[in-house]
Design a protein around this motif. Structure first.
Motif, PDB file in Angstrom:
ATOM      1  N   ASP A 202       0.796  -1.237   0.000  1.00 41.13           N
ATOM      2  CA  ASP A 202       0.000   0.000   0.000  1.00 41.13           C
ATOM      3  C   ASP A 202       0.828   1.286   0.000  1.00 41.13           C
ATOM      4  O   ASP A 202       0.498   2.226  -0.741  1.00 41.13           O
ATOM      5  N   HIS A 256      -7.109  -1.291  -0.039  1.00 38.96           N
ATOM      6  CA  HIS A 256      -7.567  -0.144  -0.804  1.00 38.96           C
ATOM      7  C   HIS A 256      -8.935   0.332  -0.312  1.00 38.96           C
ATOM      8  O   HIS A 256      -9.718  -0.465   0.219  1.00 38.96           O
ATOM      9  N   THR A 258     -11.563   1.043  -2.010  1.00 38.63           N
ATOM     10  CA  THR A 258     -12.622   0.365  -2.747  1.00 38.63           C
ATOM     11  C   THR A 258     -12.046  -0.881  -3.400  1.00 38.63           C
ATOM     12  O   THR A 258     -10.844  -1.132  -3.355  1.00 38.63           O
ATOM     13  N   ALA A 259     -12.933  -1.637  -4.041  1.00 37.10           N
ATOM     14  CA  ALA A 259     -12.505  -2.845  -4.763  1.00 37.10           C
ATOM     15  C   ALA A 259     -12.282  -2.561  -6.238  1.00 37.10           C
ATOM     16  O   ALA A 259     -12.173  -3.496  -7.036  1.00 37.10           O
ATOM     17  N   GLU A 287      -7.506   7.027  -7.644  1.00 32.09           N
ATOM     18  CA  GLU A 287      -8.340   5.825  -7.573  1.00 32.09           C
ATOM     19  C   GLU A 287      -8.098   4.940  -8.786  1.00 32.09           C
ATOM     20  O   GLU A 287      -8.008   3.705  -8.662  1.00 32.09           O
ATOM     21  N   ILE A 310      -7.684  -8.856  -0.895  1.00 29.54           N
ATOM     22  CA  ILE A 310      -8.132  -7.465  -0.962  1.00 29.54           C
ATOM     23  C   ILE A 310      -9.004  -7.186   0.256  1.00 29.54           C
ATOM     24  O   ILE A 310      -9.992  -7.885   0.492  1.00 29.54           O
ATOM     25  N   PRO A 312     -11.004  -4.188   1.099  1.00 28.48           N
ATOM     26  CA  PRO A 312     -11.533  -2.864   0.772  1.00 28.48           C
ATOM     27  C   PRO A 312     -12.702  -2.481   1.689  1.00 28.48           C
ATOM     28  O   PRO A 312     -13.042  -3.196   2.631  1.00 28.48           O
ATOM     29  N   THR A 338     -19.669  -0.739  -0.172  1.00 32.70           N
ATOM     30  CA  THR A 338     -18.674  -1.217  -1.138  1.00 32.70           C
ATOM     31  C   THR A 338     -19.345  -2.008  -2.253  1.00 32.70           C
ATOM     32  O   THR A 338     -20.167  -2.879  -1.984  1.00 32.70           O
ATOM     33  N   THR A 363     -14.701  -7.935   3.229  1.00 34.28           N
ATOM     34  CA  THR A 363     -15.536  -6.738   3.184  1.00 34.28           C
ATOM     35  C   THR A 363     -15.881  -6.290   4.588  1.00 34.28           C
ATOM     36  O   THR A 363     -15.923  -7.096   5.520  1.00 34.28           O
TER      37      THR A 363
END
Length: 474
Positions: A202, A256, A258-259, A287, A310, A312, A338, A363
């Motif tokens: 990241d 992140h 968002t996905a 983004e 991930i 997100p 999300t 999530t």
């Protein structure tokens, strides 16, 4: 009433159904998994603990200071992080007697009633330290002295606890800039405990990360690549991923907001990267760059076999004042709505059908479980669902996860449990909670004649042990 009259007990049937038939089945299922080794494939413990194997300093430094689950609750009730001795972003901290900080914690322990933190901590107090009275203001010093004294004994050294907890493997999480010297020291020591790393890029992927510019410069210095040009930047990632794999890594992790994923042409990606390194990018371009880098990371996973995670849907460090004073990971992460179906499509169009690519999705937006995540994982060979995470790492959240994903994804498109914790001593407690909840859920299916008990017993073992080993290539 004297606090000593309030015993600390852990009921053998905690988290099992109240209905007698289901409870009896849950007990029998739990007997199959209670003593299985712990697979902890994603977490944030400090590898220096296992490399140096030095005693933990005291109760406060071990159980309070590193645990943002704990101090976020105290902060919500007006207790400053300075009063607890939490380090500031510049490395300084208020000169607080750790005993006094512990007294503050003990005085407010009632705030945790019914929460997962209460279950985890009471498990630690009872099973790890042998305490038999509840923590409160009246027992604060008794607790502090008992725990601090115990930590000086050989059986409470980090490696001894690792073995006592029956941990087969634990993964830590490091930035690409980390030299991984602690992992090297562990391997060189001859100790048999398996501690591996995971690649968390990241700081050198997110242009809006406060360390991005300095981290990118260091990234180039470490790799010897020209990371201010697109091809050199990608080569640097490949080089560090290989270095992490040599240190035992089997996975990458991406936190992140968002996905979102993207699949730009090489020319468009290079142009976007030029704007990122020049600092002339917009929020929308930041983004888009993060989205492109998830696809680039997936492409690299196709080559090197690292499992991709991930995480997100989280507005990290929401409290700006706290972030500026104390830095990241101080309990101010807040779930975000999300979207996954459209967000992941560019990546899935390229890699979703590849049998050798594994993407584990998490999530903080529970509404996406049955609507998006479970149907996606129940179709694409590459996708698996990570367990209930952060705020949902609780009995209620674990139960909802099973209810809302079972019909579309089944059990075998999930990856078992991972504890995702910095609080080392809570690991056996967290895994025990997950095993109990899964056994309770499976017991319900047995009583409804949706599973035979022998199938449920096999499932319980798979969820606790086999699925995480398989998913993370362990």
């Amino acid at each position: 009433m004297n606090s000593a009259t309030h015993p600390l007990t852990l009921h053998d049937d905690r988290l099992f159904p109240a209905e007698p038939t289901q409870r009896a089945i849950a007990r029998r299922l739990y007997a199959h998994v209670a003593k299985l080794p712990i697979i902890s494939p994603h977490g944030h413990t400090d590898p220096a603990w296992f490399a140096g194997n030095q005693p933990f300093a005291n109760a406060t430094q071990l159980l309070l200071v590193p645990d943002h689950y704990v101090f976020r609750m105290l902060y919500s009730q007006g207790i400053s992080l300075d009063a607890l001795g939490i380090a500031r972003v510049d490395g300084s901290r208020n000169d607080v007697d750790p005993r006094q900080a512990w007294r503050v914690f003990a005085h407010h322990f009632h705030l945790f009633r019914g929460t997962p933190s209460s279950m985890w901590l009471n498990h630690v107090f009872h099973d790890v330290f042998g305490l038999r009275v509840r923590l409160d203001a009246g027992t604060a010093d008794q607790y502090y002295d008992h725990i601090t004294a115990a930590l000086q004994r050989p059986e409470y050294l980090p490696r001894s606890l690792f073995e006592r907890f029956n941990i087969e493997l634990i993964a830590t999480t490091e930035s690409p800039l980390d030299p991984l010297q602690h992992h090297a020291a562990i391997r060189a020591s001859g100790w048999g405990g398996r501690v591996i790393t995971a690649y968390r890029p990241d700081p050198v992927i997110d242009p809006e990360h406060e360390q991005f510019t300095a981290a990118l410069q260091a990234f180039g210095e470490i790799t010897g690549e020209d990371v201010h040009h697109w091809d050199g930047y990608l080569r640097a990632h490949r080089q560090r991923r290989a270095f992490f794999a040599q240190a035992g890594a089997t996975s990458t992790d991406h936190g992140h907001p968002t996905a979102a994923t993207a699949d730009l042409s090489r020319a468009d990606a290079a142009r976007l990267f030029g704007k990122v390194v020049s600092g002339t990018f917009s929020a929308q371009e930041a983004e888009c760059f993060r989205a492109q880098m998830l696809t680039e990371m997936a492409a690299m996973s196709m080559d090197d076999g690292l499992v991709m995670q991930i995480h997100p849907g989280c507005f990290r460090n929401h409290n700006r004042t706290l972030f500026e004073r104390y830095g990241r990971d101080k309990g101010a992460d807040i779930p975000l709505r999300t979207e996954y179906v459209n967000a992941l499509k560019p990546l899935l169009d390229r890699f979703g059908n590849a049998p050798d690519f594994k993407l584990i999705l998490f999530t903080l937006d529970e509404s996406s479980y049955s609507r998006e995540l479970a149907p996606l994982a129940g179709h694409y060979p590459a996708l698996h669902l990570g367990p209930a995470w952060w705020f949902h790492d609780a009995p209620e959240g674990m139960w909802r996860f099973r209810e809302w994903t079972l019909s579309s994804a089944g059990f075998y498109n999930t990856v078992g449990f991972n504890d995702d914790t910095r609080a080392f001593l809570s690991i056996p407690a967290r895994h025990d909670v997950a095993r109990r909840v899964d056994c309770a859920f499976l017991a319900k299916l047995v009583t409804e004649h949706r599973l035979d008990e022998d199938e449920a017993a096999e499932l319980a073992v798979d969820l606790a042990y086999n699925l995480p080993k398989r998913a993370y290539k362990l």
